[in-house]
Design a protein around this motif. Sequence first.
Motif, PDB file in Angstrom:
ATOM      1  N   MET A 254       9.374  21.609 -35.436  1.00 54.37           N
ATOM      2  CA  MET A 254       8.170  22.279 -34.939  1.00 54.37           C
ATOM      3  C   MET A 254       7.469  22.994 -36.088  1.00 54.37           C
ATOM      4  SD  MET A 254       6.591  25.230 -33.964  1.00 54.37           S
ATOM      5  CE  MET A 254       7.881  26.461 -34.061  1.00 54.37           C
ATOM      6  N   ARG A 326       5.430   3.326 -38.301  1.00 53.18           N
ATOM      7  CA  ARG A 326       6.392   2.948 -37.269  1.00 53.18           C
ATOM      8  C   ARG A 326       7.180   1.727 -37.739  1.00 53.18           C
ATOM      9  NH1 ARG A 326       5.331   7.338 -35.412  1.00 53.18           N
ATOM     10  NH2 ARG A 326       4.590   7.784 -33.305  1.00 53.18           N
ATOM     11  N   PRO A 385      -6.813  12.154 -34.178  1.00 46.49           N
ATOM     12  CA  PRO A 385      -6.220  12.949 -35.269  1.00 46.49           C
ATOM     13  C   PRO A 385      -4.848  13.497 -34.899  1.00 46.49           C
ATOM     14  CG  PRO A 385      -7.883  14.239 -34.127  1.00 46.49           C
ATOM     15  CD  PRO A 385      -7.964  12.844 -33.559  1.00 46.49           C
ATOM     16  N   PHE A 398      -2.962  24.302 -29.278  1.00 47.42           N
ATOM     17  CA  PHE A 398      -2.601  25.530 -30.000  1.00 47.42           C
ATOM     18  C   PHE A 398      -3.350  25.591 -31.327  1.00 47.42           C
ATOM     19  CE2 PHE A 398      -0.034  27.742 -33.159  1.00 47.42           C
ATOM     20  CZ  PHE A 398       0.130  28.967 -32.550  1.00 47.42           C
TER      21      PHE A 398
HETATM   22  C1  HEM Z   1      -4.391  20.126 -37.753  1.00 49.08           C
HETATM   23  C2  HEM Z   1      -3.287  20.297 -37.079  1.00 49.08           C
HETATM   24  C3  HEM Z   1      -2.369  19.201 -36.636  1.00 49.08           C
HETATM   25  C4  HEM Z   1      -2.463  17.843 -36.802  1.00 49.08           C
HETATM   26  C5  HEM Z   1      -3.561  17.051 -37.494  1.00 49.08           C
HETATM   27  C6  HEM Z   1      -1.300  17.260 -36.173  1.00 49.08           C
HETATM   28  C7  HEM Z   1      -1.058  15.898 -36.105  1.00 49.08           C
HETATM   29  C8  HEM Z   1       0.015  15.333 -35.452  1.00 49.08           C
HETATM   30  C9  HEM Z   1       0.231  13.916 -35.300  1.00 49.08           C
HETATM   31  C10 HEM Z   1      -0.678  12.818 -35.846  1.00 49.08           C
HETATM   32  C11 HEM Z   1       1.387  13.757 -34.604  1.00 49.08           C
HETATM   33  C12 HEM Z   1       1.992  12.427 -34.145  1.00 49.08           C
HETATM   34  C13 HEM Z   1       3.070  11.949 -35.072  1.00 49.08           C
HETATM   35  C14 HEM Z   1       3.645  10.614 -34.611  1.00 49.08           C
HETATM   36  O1  HEM Z   1       3.110   9.945 -33.733  1.00 49.08           O
HETATM   37  O2  HEM Z   1       4.661  10.212 -35.202  1.00 49.08           O
HETATM   38  C15 HEM Z   1       1.923  15.077 -34.327  1.00 49.08           C
HETATM   39  C16 HEM Z   1       3.107  15.331 -33.675  1.00 49.08           C
HETATM   40  C17 HEM Z   1       3.603  16.604 -33.472  1.00 49.08           C
HETATM   41  N1  HEM Z   1       2.971  17.800 -33.716  1.00 49.08           N
HETATM   42 FE1  HEM Z   1       1.185  18.030 -34.573  1.00 49.08          FE
HETATM   43  N2  HEM Z   1      -0.527  18.261 -35.661  1.00 49.08           N
HETATM   44  C18 HEM Z   1      -1.142  19.463 -35.905  1.00 49.08           C
HETATM   45  C19 HEM Z   1      -0.727  20.724 -35.542  1.00 49.08           C
HETATM   46  C20 HEM Z   1       0.431  20.993 -34.856  1.00 49.08           C
HETATM   47  C21 HEM Z   1       0.864  22.308 -34.432  1.00 49.08           C
HETATM   48  C22 HEM Z   1       0.063  23.589 -34.653  1.00 49.08           C
HETATM   49  C23 HEM Z   1       2.078  22.156 -33.823  1.00 49.08           C
HETATM   50  C24 HEM Z   1       2.976  23.181 -33.179  1.00 49.08           C
HETATM   51  C25 HEM Z   1       2.680  24.445 -33.015  1.00 49.08           C
HETATM   52  C26 HEM Z   1       2.404  20.744 -33.867  1.00 49.08           C
HETATM   53  C27 HEM Z   1       3.556  20.185 -33.367  1.00 49.08           C
HETATM   54  C28 HEM Z   1       3.801  18.830 -33.324  1.00 49.08           C
HETATM   55  C29 HEM Z   1       5.046  18.274 -32.812  1.00 49.08           C
HETATM   56  C30 HEM Z   1       6.241  19.068 -32.277  1.00 49.08           C
HETATM   57  C31 HEM Z   1       4.915  16.870 -32.901  1.00 49.08           C
HETATM   58  C32 HEM Z   1       5.972  15.832 -32.531  1.00 49.08           C
HETATM   59  C33 HEM Z   1       5.783  15.374 -31.117  1.00 49.08           C
HETATM   60  C34 HEM Z   1       6.761  14.261 -30.727  1.00 49.08           C
HETATM   61  O3  HEM Z   1       7.238  13.527 -31.582  1.00 49.08           O
HETATM   62  O4  HEM Z   1       7.027  14.129 -29.542  1.00 49.08           O
HETATM   63  N3  HEM Z   1       1.384  20.065 -34.491  1.00 49.08           N
HETATM   64  N4  HEM Z   1       1.057  16.019 -34.846  1.00 49.08           N
END
Ligand code: HEM
Length: 448
Positions: A254, A326, A385, A398
């Motif tokens: 996280m 992937r 994104p 968030f």
């Molecule tokens: C500009 C901000 C952010 C971007 C561009 C972003 C982008 C992404 C992307 C593209 C994924 C998908 C990855 C995949 O498919 O393998 C992802 C997954 C995730 N993100 Fe974000 N994220 C951002 C901010 C955040 C924040 C603020 C948090 C938590 C407070 C967060 C927590 C997560 C988590 C836990 C996953 C994994 C979900 C899973 O695999 O089930 N992200 N994020």
Amino acid sequence: MRGRKARRIPIHRTLPALARDPLRAFAAIGRDTGGEVVQLNLGLHRPYLVSRPEDMQHVLRDRADNYTRDGMLWKPLRRLFGNGLGMDGPDWARSRQLMLPVFSARNVATIMGELTAALTEAVDELDPYARAEEPIDTRLEMTRIIHRALIRVFIGKGMSTEDADRLGHAVTGGFTSIGPRLLLPFVPDSVPLPGDGAFMRAVRQADAIVTPIVRQRKREGATGDDLVSLLCRARDENGDPLDEELVRNDVVAMFAGASETSAVALTWLWILLNDHPEVADRVYDEVDRVVGDEPPGPAHVPKLVYTKQVLQELLRLYPVGWIIPRFAQEADVVGGVEIPAGSTVLASPYLTHRMERYWERPYDFDPDRFGPERSGRRAPSSYVPFGLGAHQCLGSHFFLVEAQLIVAIVLSRYRVRLRGAAPVVPQAAATLRPRGKVEVMLSYRSPQ
Ligand code: HEM
């Protein structure tokens, strides 16, 4: 089901161009192929490139069971994240299910007061720079501000700000030092590569910071509503508590998912506002109108409409997660093209967001695309994104709320100007970040 063989983009075209300027080369391939699924010939490594919205849906959502987090990027990252939220399989599914309510709009609304307090205190620490008229290193300061917020709202008591910064450095160091393994995914773990030592140090550092907090929380009964307590209280399908290592893994995943992405996006923000003064004027005007003389807070967030559009457009032009790799478990057909079992598939939001078929003047920075009139006309999955489907980002809402608050807190106090005249160019690493140091000057907007 049979498809045609993928068109191969030959090594003499891809490798030198990708090594020189991966993004330009990538964008050129996307333009030339019009989003067709192609295979990049990088010598021993031959990934498939996917960018059309319907192909993104297929890989990331409809057949997520077949396209898993393995191989490129994920194999080296497994040592940092372990099993759980950062990976795939039953541990991931359980952790995701557990964490979903924490990131819901309703829960984010309840933590917004706490979030505002953490962000305001963190921005206060910029005051000495403004008073001394000294530049700030934007990436470092955005990272610091984000860490303060993450510990306050998700980790709760037990982690000092110094430990949060150390954990952040460990995670950033981990992402940077796996570069060689990312570029050479076919090299077995047993063969050492540069960066391995630094990466393992980052893993040990993350363990040393997070594991004692998990232990202490378990000892004390984990009654709080922060994420660590929630995971410590959770039970698996047999009614047993999650083991210490799984809780540690989810906290690190996280933290890693939230900090590097958000800090990089917020670094792009100041660059784009500097390069587009007409957009910056509208953001300052909106902050002045909505916030006025009040301290910025949760009530202002829904009214910062244009600010949100700017953030959305920023993530279109510079999607921090520019490729989502992937691994195909079984043979499949995507967009009419055969994908053999064991292939690496690179889903690229960067290319999707630059397709002329879906975006008018895709290379322009135009936050009005996300205004109410034009948003409704967008093709499904042409804006990704935060990924799509099974692993879609948990923190997207968030992030937007947090970033709106940061903009309101910073701009109601300071005018922000980029230092130096040279244009900032993107660099494609594990995230899409600005190349080099980005410094800004802060000046008070009203006399102190
Ligand atoms: C500009 C901000 C952010 C971007 C561009 C972003 C982008 C992404 C992307 C593209 C994924 C998908 C990855 C995949 O498919 O393998 C992802 C997954 C995730 N993100 Fe974000 N994220 C951002 C901010 C955040 C924040 C603020 C948090 C938590 C407070 C967060 C927590 C997560 C988590 C836990 C996953 C994994 C979900 C899973 O695999 O089930 N992200 N994020």
